[in-house]
Write a protein that holds these residues in place. Structure first.
Motif, PDB file in Angstrom:
ATOM      1  N   PRO A  87      61.859  29.956  18.714  1.00 23.51           N
ATOM      2  CA  PRO A  87      62.638  30.684  19.718  1.00 23.51           C
ATOM      3  C   PRO A  87      63.976  29.983  19.998  1.00 23.51           C
ATOM      4  N   ILE A  88      65.051  30.768  20.047  1.00 22.60           N
ATOM      5  CA  ILE A  88      66.397  30.238  20.250  1.00 22.60           C
ATOM      6  C   ILE A  88      66.664  30.103  21.746  1.00 22.60           C
ATOM      7  N   ASP A  89      67.151  28.938  22.158  1.00 21.96           N
ATOM      8  CA  ASP A  89      67.434  28.692  23.579  1.00 21.96           C
ATOM      9  C   ASP A  89      68.555  29.595  24.097  1.00 21.96           C
ATOM     10  N   GLN A  90      69.622  29.773  23.310  1.00 22.91           N
ATOM     11  CA  GLN A  90      70.790  30.521  23.764  1.00 22.91           C
ATOM     12  C   GLN A  90      70.588  32.031  23.742  1.00 22.91           C
ATOM     13  N   ASP A  91      69.541  32.499  23.096  1.00 21.39           N
ATOM     14  CA  ASP A  91      69.330  33.944  22.950  1.00 21.39           C
ATOM     15  C   ASP A  91      67.845  34.254  23.136  1.00 21.39           C
ATOM     16  N   PRO A  92      67.365  34.272  24.388  1.00 18.15           N
ATOM     17  CA  PRO A  92      65.943  34.538  24.633  1.00 18.15           C
ATOM     18  C   PRO A  92      65.514  35.865  23.989  1.00 18.15           C
ATOM     19  N   GLY A  93      64.343  35.849  23.412  1.00 22.05           N
ATOM     20  CA  GLY A  93      63.845  37.040  22.735  1.00 22.05           C
ATOM     21  C   GLY A  93      64.177  37.078  21.262  1.00 22.05           C
ATOM     22  N   VAL A  94      64.946  36.087  20.767  1.00 23.07           N
ATOM     23  CA  VAL A  94      65.292  35.996  19.343  1.00 23.07           C
ATOM     24  C   VAL A  94      64.790  34.653  18.828  1.00 23.07           C
ATOM     25  N   SER A  95      64.232  34.659  17.619  1.00 26.66           N
ATOM     26  CA  SER A  95      63.710  33.422  17.022  1.00 26.66           C
ATOM     27  C   SER A  95      64.248  33.257  15.616  1.00 26.66           C
ATOM     28  N   PHE A  96      64.498  31.990  15.248  1.00 29.82           N
ATOM     29  CA  PHE A  96      64.789  31.682  13.854  1.00 29.82           C
ATOM     30  C   PHE A  96      63.489  31.800  13.068  1.00 29.82           C
ATOM     31  N   ILE A  97      63.586  32.274  11.830  1.00 34.38           N
ATOM     32  CA  ILE A  97      62.440  32.249  10.921  1.00 34.38           C
ATOM     33  C   ILE A  97      62.738  31.173   9.877  1.00 34.38           C
ATOM     34  N   ALA A  98      61.824  30.233   9.724  1.00 36.45           N
ATOM     35  CA  ALA A  98      61.970  29.172   8.729  1.00 36.45           C
ATOM     36  C   ALA A  98      60.780  29.228   7.778  1.00 36.45           C
ATOM     37  N   TRP A  99      61.036  28.901   6.526  1.00 37.44           N
ATOM     38  CA  TRP A  99      60.019  28.905   5.483  1.00 37.44           C
ATOM     39  C   TRP A  99      59.874  27.479   4.984  1.00 37.44           C
ATOM     40  N   THR A 100      58.643  27.030   4.815  1.00 40.67           N
ATOM     41  CA  THR A 100      58.421  25.673   4.309  1.00 40.67           C
ATOM     42  C   THR A 100      57.202  25.615   3.398  1.00 40.67           C
ATOM     43  N   THR A 101      57.293  24.752   2.395  1.00 41.70           N
ATOM     44  CA  THR A 101      56.149  24.473   1.527  1.00 41.70           C
ATOM     45  C   THR A 101      55.492  23.165   1.935  1.00 41.70           C
ATOM     46  N   THR A 102      55.968  22.587   3.018  1.00 41.00           N
ATOM     47  CA  THR A 102      55.380  21.348   3.531  1.00 41.00           C
ATOM     48  C   THR A 102      54.997  21.536   5.000  1.00 41.00           C
ATOM     49  N   PRO A 103      54.032  22.394   5.262  1.00 35.01           N
ATOM     50  CA  PRO A 103      53.682  22.690   6.659  1.00 35.01           C
ATOM     51  C   PRO A 103      53.167  21.491   7.436  1.00 35.01           C
ATOM     52  N   TRP A 104      52.691  20.471   6.747  1.00 37.97           N
ATOM     53  CA  TRP A 104      52.185  19.290   7.442  1.00 37.97           C
ATOM     54  C   TRP A 104      53.316  18.497   8.103  1.00 37.97           C
ATOM     55  N   THR A 105      54.576  18.821   7.790  1.00 35.44           N
ATOM     56  CA  THR A 105      55.695  18.125   8.426  1.00 35.44           C
ATOM     57  C   THR A 105      56.154  18.820   9.707  1.00 35.44           C
ATOM     58  N   LEU A 106      55.638  19.999   9.985  1.00 31.79           N
ATOM     59  CA  LEU A 106      56.101  20.766  11.147  1.00 31.79           C
ATOM     60  C   LEU A 106      55.921  20.061  12.496  1.00 31.79           C
ATOM     61  N   PRO A 107      54.854  19.306  12.720  1.00 33.98           N
ATOM     62  CA  PRO A 107      54.737  18.641  14.028  1.00 33.98           C
ATOM     63  C   PRO A 107      55.902  17.711  14.350  1.00 33.98           C
ATOM     64  N   SER A 108      56.575  17.194  13.334  1.00 30.85           N
ATOM     65  CA  SER A 108      57.685  16.278  13.596  1.00 30.85           C
ATOM     66  C   SER A 108      59.046  16.920  13.318  1.00 30.85           C
ATOM     67  N   ASN A 109      59.102  18.243  13.247  1.00 31.58           N
ATOM     68  CA  ASN A 109      60.350  18.946  12.953  1.00 31.58           C
ATOM     69  C   ASN A 109      61.418  18.640  14.002  1.00 31.58           C
ATOM     70  N   LEU A 110      62.621  18.250  13.541  1.00 35.61           N
ATOM     71  CA  LEU A 110      63.713  17.934  14.455  1.00 35.61           C
ATOM     72  C   LEU A 110      64.983  18.736  14.189  1.00 35.61           C
ATOM     73  N   ALA A 111      65.022  19.543  13.125  1.00 33.59           N
ATOM     74  CA  ALA A 111      66.226  20.319  12.835  1.00 33.59           C
ATOM     75  C   ALA A 111      65.910  21.458  11.885  1.00 33.59           C
ATOM     76  N   LEU A 112      66.690  22.517  11.997  1.00 35.84           N
ATOM     77  CA  LEU A 112      66.664  23.608  11.034  1.00 35.84           C
ATOM     78  C   LEU A 112      67.990  23.583  10.297  1.00 35.84           C
ATOM     79  N   CYS A 113      67.971  23.931   9.042  1.00 31.40           N
ATOM     80  CA  CYS A 113      69.192  23.927   8.247  1.00 31.40           C
ATOM     81  C   CYS A 113      69.527  25.342   7.819  1.00 31.40           C
ATOM     82  N   ALA A 114      70.816  25.638   7.817  1.00 32.91           N
ATOM     83  CA  ALA A 114      71.291  26.941   7.364  1.00 32.91           C
ATOM     84  C   ALA A 114      72.420  26.706   6.369  1.00 32.91           C
TER      85      ALA A 114
END
Length: 185
Positions: A87-114
């Motif tokens: 969920p995006i802080d600046q736009d409530p009701g909108v979320s980024f969608i991210a795809w990963t092949t390393t789901p075990w790293t998600l608990p420590s996620n600190l950034a999304l890249c575009a």
């Protein structure tokens, strides 16, 4: 040769059929000389050339791998891959969608890249009734039919820089003060 008896016994137990009585070993000088003779004949006929190609490489052995070694344990496998919404802080009701092949790293996620030059879309998911931002080129991977969503907006990835989002787990929330948890490229 030292330990050749043990080697023959092990190979036989593994079920490989090898003629140990009429074999050759690549370390024998007569074998190396025969290979160099063949090489010289190929060179003399103009059949040797310098080229470049990608070679499979073993980082453990620091050597290129043969086709046999590469295909030795080849098998089709299904890699774990997940799509996650942030969920995006600046736009409530909108979320980024991210795809990963390393789901075990998600608990420590600190950034999304575009990618700053790619086109991203804001869509309305008709089934979920939610708005998402996703790279336009990835829509077909997430949705089977174009009728499953409506495109609300299109923009370049560079417009996402600096947007912050809610972490998947609340224990990472304090990292926002250090500049984490924001879209980057």
């Amino acid at each position: 040769m030292r330990y050749s008896g043990e080697w023959e016994q092990s190979v036989e137990r593994l079920g490989r059929w090898i003629d140990f009585k009429n074999d050759y070993k690549t370390l024998y000088p007569w074998f190396m000389e025969s290979v160099w003779w063949v090489w010289s004949q190929l060179f003399a006929k103009g059949l040797v050339y310098r080229g470049y190609k990608v070679m499979p490489y073993s980082t453990a052995c620091n050597t290129p791998l043969s086709n046999f070694e590469v295909n030795l344990n080849y098998m089709d496998v299904t890699d774990p891959a997940v799509y996650v919404s942030f969920p995006i802080d600046q736009d409530p009701g909108v979320s980024f969608i991210a795809w990963t092949t390393t789901p075990w790293t998600l608990p420590s996620n600190l950034a999304l890249c575009a990618n700053p030059d790619e086109i991203y879309v804001k869509i309305m998911d008709k089934d979920r009734g939610q708005k998402f931002i996703i790279m336009e080129a990835r829509l077909s991977a997430l949705y089977k039919e174009e009728t499953e969503y409506d495109v609300l907006d299109k923009f370049q990835g560079k417009t996402l820089a600096g947007k912050t989002y809610k972490p998947l787990f609340p224990y990472m929330e304090h990292m926002k003060a250090q500049g984490s948890l924001q879209g980057r490229y």
